[in-house]
Design an enzyme around this catalytic site. Structure first.
Site, PDB file in Angstrom:
ATOM      1  N   HIS A  27      35.726  84.880  14.792  1.00 32.75           N
ATOM      2  CA  HIS A  27      36.167  84.194  13.571  1.00 32.75           C
ATOM      3  C   HIS A  27      36.743  85.219  12.604  1.00 32.75           C
ATOM      4  O   HIS A  27      36.014  85.923  11.894  1.00 32.75           O
ATOM      5  CB  HIS A  27      35.014  83.439  12.900  1.00 32.75           C
ATOM      6  CG  HIS A  27      35.469  82.555  11.775  1.00 32.75           C
ATOM      7  ND1 HIS A  27      35.720  81.209  11.924  1.00 32.75           N
ATOM      8  CD2 HIS A  27      35.746  82.830  10.470  1.00 32.75           C
ATOM      9  CE1 HIS A  27      36.111  80.689  10.779  1.00 32.75           C
ATOM     10  NE2 HIS A  27      36.135  81.665   9.876  1.00 32.75           N
ATOM     11  N   HIS A  29      40.829  86.059  10.361  1.00 33.93           N
ATOM     12  CA  HIS A  29      42.073  85.468   9.886  1.00 33.93           C
ATOM     13  C   HIS A  29      43.128  86.552   9.692  1.00 33.93           C
ATOM     14  O   HIS A  29      42.812  87.751   9.699  1.00 33.93           O
ATOM     15  CB  HIS A  29      41.872  84.767   8.535  1.00 33.93           C
ATOM     16  CG  HIS A  29      40.661  83.907   8.447  1.00 33.93           C
ATOM     17  ND1 HIS A  29      40.647  82.588   8.867  1.00 33.93           N
ATOM     18  CD2 HIS A  29      39.410  84.152   7.969  1.00 33.93           C
ATOM     19  CE1 HIS A  29      39.445  82.061   8.654  1.00 33.93           C
ATOM     20  NE2 HIS A  29      38.687  82.998   8.114  1.00 33.93           N
ATOM     21  N   TYR A  45      44.464  79.425  -2.718  1.00 36.40           N
ATOM     22  CA  TYR A  45      44.221  80.821  -3.091  1.00 36.40           C
ATOM     23  C   TYR A  45      45.415  81.632  -2.612  1.00 36.40           C
ATOM     24  O   TYR A  45      46.126  81.235  -1.683  1.00 36.40           O
ATOM     25  CB  TYR A  45      42.915  81.350  -2.507  1.00 36.40           C
ATOM     26  CG  TYR A  45      42.820  81.323  -0.995  1.00 36.40           C
ATOM     27  CD1 TYR A  45      43.112  82.451  -0.228  1.00 36.40           C
ATOM     28  CD2 TYR A  45      42.429  80.167  -0.324  1.00 36.40           C
ATOM     29  CE1 TYR A  45      43.023  82.425   1.160  1.00 36.40           C
ATOM     30  CE2 TYR A  45      42.335  80.136   1.062  1.00 36.40           C
ATOM     31  CZ  TYR A  45      42.641  81.273   1.795  1.00 36.40           C
ATOM     32  OH  TYR A  45      42.550  81.238   3.170  1.00 36.40           O
ATOM     33  N   SER A  73      43.653  78.719   5.584  1.00 37.37           N
ATOM     34  CA  SER A  73      44.120  77.529   4.869  1.00 37.37           C
ATOM     35  C   SER A  73      45.265  77.840   3.908  1.00 37.37           C
ATOM     36  O   SER A  73      46.067  76.960   3.591  1.00 37.37           O
ATOM     37  CB  SER A  73      42.959  76.867   4.116  1.00 37.37           C
ATOM     38  OG  SER A  73      42.451  77.717   3.108  1.00 37.37           O
ATOM     39  N   ARG A 120      41.316  73.189  13.976  1.00 39.07           N
ATOM     40  CA  ARG A 120      40.273  73.235  12.955  1.00 39.07           C
ATOM     41  C   ARG A 120      40.500  72.122  11.946  1.00 39.07           C
ATOM     42  O   ARG A 120      41.615  71.925  11.451  1.00 39.07           O
ATOM     43  CB  ARG A 120      40.302  74.583  12.235  1.00 39.07           C
ATOM     44  CG  ARG A 120      39.109  74.821  11.310  1.00 39.07           C
ATOM     45  CD  ARG A 120      39.339  76.059  10.478  1.00 39.07           C
ATOM     46  NE  ARG A 120      38.102  76.628   9.949  1.00 39.07           N
ATOM     47  CZ  ARG A 120      38.024  77.360   8.840  1.00 39.07           C
ATOM     48  NH1 ARG A 120      39.129  77.622   8.136  1.00 39.07           N
ATOM     49  NH2 ARG A 120      36.873  77.850   8.426  1.00 39.07           N
ATOM     50  N   TYR A 153      34.717  72.432   9.714  1.00 47.89           N
ATOM     51  CA  TYR A 153      34.191  73.205   8.583  1.00 47.89           C
ATOM     52  C   TYR A 153      33.769  72.239   7.484  1.00 47.89           C
ATOM     53  O   TYR A 153      34.591  71.485   6.961  1.00 47.89           O
ATOM     54  CB  TYR A 153      35.278  74.151   8.080  1.00 47.89           C
ATOM     55  CG  TYR A 153      34.835  75.176   7.055  1.00 47.89           C
ATOM     56  CD1 TYR A 153      33.513  75.591   6.953  1.00 47.89           C
ATOM     57  CD2 TYR A 153      35.767  75.753   6.187  1.00 47.89           C
ATOM     58  CE1 TYR A 153      33.133  76.543   6.024  1.00 47.89           C
ATOM     59  CE2 TYR A 153      35.400  76.708   5.257  1.00 47.89           C
ATOM     60  CZ  TYR A 153      34.076  77.104   5.180  1.00 47.89           C
ATOM     61  OH  TYR A 153      33.705  78.048   4.257  1.00 47.89           O
ATOM     62  N   ASP A 245      34.727  87.097   9.861  1.00 51.04           N
ATOM     63  CA  ASP A 245      35.399  86.330   8.810  1.00 51.04           C
ATOM     64  C   ASP A 245      36.401  87.184   8.025  1.00 51.04           C
ATOM     65  O   ASP A 245      36.861  86.777   6.962  1.00 51.04           O
ATOM     66  CB  ASP A 245      34.395  85.676   7.851  1.00 51.04           C
ATOM     67  CG  ASP A 245      35.033  84.648   6.922  1.00 51.04           C
ATOM     68  OD1 ASP A 245      35.927  83.911   7.393  1.00 51.04           O
ATOM     69  OD2 ASP A 245      34.660  84.581   5.731  1.00 51.04           O
TER      70      ASP A 245
END
Length: 302
Positions: A27, A29, A45, A73, A120, A153, A245
Site C-alpha cells: 500500500h 502511492h 488535497y 485520490s 478501490r 476504504y 502508505d
C-alpha cells in the site's frame, strides 16, 4: 504552488528490522510528477510531487522488493501517474485503480495490461464527493473476469451500514487500514468485534494492517496500534498484507519516519512464518499469482 503539502520524511531512518528478501509494500502511492500528470480539479488535497523515482529510492533504502501502488485520490480517476510508476518499476510493481463509473471494457483491459489488479472504492466523505454503492457493485462484477479484487476504504463508524454492500461484492475484498478503528479502545471491544465479524463472514475478505501513524493518536512508538494489529495478523494470517502508505497523504502535521514503520512489523508479526505470510506469500498470490506458484512461494492449486 506554495500551498502544496509535503507529507513524507525527507531522510527516513534505516530500520532495525531487516525485511526478508522479496518483501512487498502492498500500500503506497505516487503524486505526479504533476508537470506530466496533473492533479484532479476535484482534489481535496494538493501535495508536492512524490513520483516513482522517490518511491523506488525509498523501496531500496528500506529493503523492500516490490510495491503495490494505490491510485491516490488527488489524481481522481485518471490513473496515468499510477500506470507510469508501474511501467518504470521494471516488473516490481502492480497497481490498484480508481475508475470512472462509465469506464469501458476496453479501458479495463488497458489498465490490466498496465499492471492494475484491483479497484478501490473510497467512502471517506472528506476525500470523495459521492460513493454510489450500486454502481460500485456493477464495477466489481465487471472486474471479476479479469481476476481483480476490490479494495474498500471506510471508517469504523459506518461498518454496520456497509455490511450489505460488502456482502454483495463478488470478488475478493481487501479492507484498507483495518477499517480505521479507534485503536485507543480495547482490542476485544465492540468495534473490533464488529470488524472480526466481518472477516469471519467470508474467507475472501482480507485487511491491510497499515498506518499506525494515521490510526494511533498517541504517536510513536504506536503501542495502541500494535495492540490492535497483532491479534489480527495471528488470527487471520493468510488474509493480511502490510504497506508503508508512503507518501502518507494528508499527514503533513504528523509525518512518520518510514524506518519506524518497518520496525513495527516484528511487533505485529513476531515470527518468521507470520512475517513471510504478511510480506511475501499473501501479496504475491494476490498480485503476482503465476510467479508465486512458479517459484513455489505458494502451492499450486487445481
Amino acid at each position: 504552488m506554495s500551498d502544496r503539502k509535503v507529507s513524507w520524511h525527507a531522510n527516513p531512518s534505516t530500520p532495525s528490522f531487516k525485511l526478508p528478501p522479496g518483501a512487498v509494500d502492498a500500500h503506497c502511492h505516487v503524486f505526479g510528477p504533476t508537470a506530466e500528470f496533473p492533479l484532479s480539479p476535484k482534489a481535496k488535497y494538493t501535495p508536492q510531487d512524490a513520483g516513482p523515482d522517490m518511491l523506488f529510492a525509498l523501496r531500496d533504502r528500506l529493503g523492500i522488493s516490490r510495491n503495490i501502488i494505490v491510485q491516490a485520490s488527488c489524481h481522481g480517476t485518471d490513473n496515468a501517474a499510477t500506470l507510469n510508476a508501474i511501467a518504470k518499476s521494471r516488473g516490481k510493481a502492480r497497481g490498484v485503480a480508481v475508475v470512472d463509473l462509465a469506464i469501458s471494457d476496453f479501458e479495463l483491459e488497458r489498465l490490466h495490461d498496465g499492471g492494475i489488479r484491483a479497484v478501490r472504492f473510497n467512502f471517506l466523505k472528506r476525500l470523495v464527493d459521492e460513493a454510489p454503492k450500486d454502481k460500485f457493485l456493477e464495477i466489481s462484477r465487471r472486474i471479476l473476469p479479469l481476476g481483480w479484487h476490490t479494495v474498500v476504504y471506510f471508517e469504523a463508524d459506518i461498518l454496520e451500514e456497509m455490511r450489505s454492500f460488502l456482502d454483495a461484492i463478488p470478488t475478493l475484498v481487501i479492507i484498507d487500514h483495518m477499517g480505521r478503528p479507534d485503536v485507543t479502545r480495547h482490542p476485544d471491544g465492540p468495534e473490533m468485534g464488529a470488524f472480526r465479524s466481518l472477516l469471519d463472514s467470508r474467507e475472501d475478505i482480507w485487511t491491510k494492517v497499515t498506518c499506525p501513524d494515521r490510526l494511533d493518536p498517541r504517536g510513536p512508538p504506536w503501542n495502541d496500534f500494535a495492540r490492535f494489529a497483532s491479534p489480527l495478523v495471528s488470527d487471520y494470517q493468510d488474509r493480511v498484507v502490510w504497506g508503508t502508505d508512503w507518501p502518507h497523504p494528508n499527514m503533513e502535521d504528523a509525518v512518520p519516519d518510514d524506518g519506524d514503520l518497518v520496525d513495527m512489523i516484528p511487533r505485529i508479526a513476531p515470527t518468521a512464518d507470520l512475517q513471510r505470510k504478511l510480506l511475501i506469500e499473501n501479496p504475491m498470490r494476490l498480485y503476482w499469482p503465476e510467479e508465486a506458484t512458479l517459484r513455489g512461494i505458494v502451492p499450486a492449486t487445481d
